[in-house]
Design an enzyme around this catalytic site. Sequence first.
Site, short mmCIF file in Angstrom:
data_model
loop_
_atom_site.label_atom_id
_atom_site.label_comp_id
_atom_site.label_asym_id
_atom_site.label_seq_id
_atom_site.Cartn_x
_atom_site.Cartn_y
_atom_site.Cartn_z
N GLU A 107 -13.83 12.05 -40.46
CA GLU A 107 -14.87 11.03 -40.60
C GLU A 107 -16.14 11.69 -41.13
O GLU A 107 -16.54 12.75 -40.65
CB GLU A 107 -15.17 10.37 -39.25
CG GLU A 107 -16.34 9.38 -39.30
CD GLU A 107 -16.64 8.76 -37.94
OE1 GLU A 107 -15.69 8.62 -37.12
OE2 GLU A 107 -17.81 8.44 -37.67
N GLU A 163 -26.58 7.40 -40.36
CA GLU A 163 -26.64 6.59 -39.14
C GLU A 163 -28.09 6.55 -38.69
O GLU A 163 -28.83 7.52 -38.86
CB GLU A 163 -25.76 7.19 -38.04
CG GLU A 163 -24.27 7.11 -38.31
CD GLU A 163 -23.45 7.68 -37.16
OE1 GLU A 163 -22.82 6.90 -36.44
OE2 GLU A 163 -23.46 8.92 -37.01
#
Length: 345
Positions: free
Chosen positions: A233, A238
Site C-alpha cells: 500500500e 493522508e
Amino acid sequence: MQYLRTFFLTLLVTVFVNCSKSNGNSDNYPADAPSNITITYVVSPDNSGNVSFTASATNAVNFEYDFGNGYFATSSSGSAIYKYPVSGTYTVNVTAKSNSGKSATKSVQLVISTVTSLIWSDEFNTAGAPDPAKWGYDIGTGSGGWGNNESEYYTNRSDNVTVSDGTLKIKAQKESYNGSGYTSARLLSKGKFSFKYGKIEVRAKLPAGGGTWPAIWMLGDNSSTVAWPACGEIDIMEHKGNDLNKIYGTFHYPEHSGANGMGGNVVITNATTEFHIYSLDWTASKIQIAVDGNVFYTLNNLSSLPFNQNFFAILNLAVGGNFAGAVDPNFTSGVMEVDYVRVYQ
C-alpha cells in the site's frame, strides 16, 4: 675478541638485510594506489535517461560508481549502465580500488534530458458522474469500518460523488444511512487502470472538518488474491481534519503495516483552502512522495518489497477511524475536491 667483533658485525649486517627486505612490497604491505583513471560514457540519444559508463585504471580491480543523485553501483569490469529518471546535470564520481584497498577517484559531469509521456489521466471536465471507464467504487462499510473503525458508509450516489465545474467532488456528510451515521465515497481505478513505475500527480483541495480523513493512495493489483499488507500500500496523501495542514505519506508492507508503516509528514499552508499537487515518483530503486514538487519522504525500493508490480489508484474521504480520531459533533459535511489525476511514464 676478534671473533666477537666479527660475530657482532655479521649480526648487524643480517639484521640490516632483514629490515631492508621487510620494507619491500611483500604481502603485508599495500600495492600502489590506482592511477591513470579514465571514464567514458554514452548517453542514449532517445532521451530515455540511459547512460553506459566505462572506467579503467592501472592497478584497479574494482570500481564504485556514484551517479550523482544518491544511487550507487559496483563493477569489477569497470562497466555500468544506469537510467536517470529525471533531467538534470549530474556529477558522477568513480572510485577505483586496488587489491590492497587503496583507492583513487575521478569525476565527470554530464547533462541528462529525459522525456516522459502522459499515459493516463482524468481531468474531470465532464459534469455528472465520474467516468465509469476510469473509476469504480467500494460500497458499504467494509469489515469493521474498512479495517480502520471508520464511521462512514461509502456510496456511489451523486450526493456523495459528482463532477462539476471542472473538479471531482467527494462529499462526506452527516446522515443516517444503512446503519451508519455518515456517508461518503471511495473511488478506485482497479480493473480499469494500473501501472508499474512512473509518476502520478493529483491536484486536490482537502476538507477541514474534525474527523475527516481524505486520502490519495494505491494498492497492488494482487490485493484481491494476496492478503494486505503483502500486496503493498502506498499512501501518497493522508490528512487529518483534527490536525490541519499536516500531510502524511506512508508505505505499508509486511512487517511495516498499520501504525508501523514507513513514511513521513510535512506541514504545508492552506491545505483546505487551496489546491496542492500531491505526487509519487516511482522507480525500481526508490519511491519519493512530494507536495508541490517538494519531496518529504523517500523509500529505497528493494526487489524483496511488493512495490515492483502494477498498482491502481484510490481516492476517498473517510470519517473517523483509528487514524482520523474523533469526529467533531458539529461536523455536517466536508468535500475533497480533485482537479486532476495524471500518470506519466
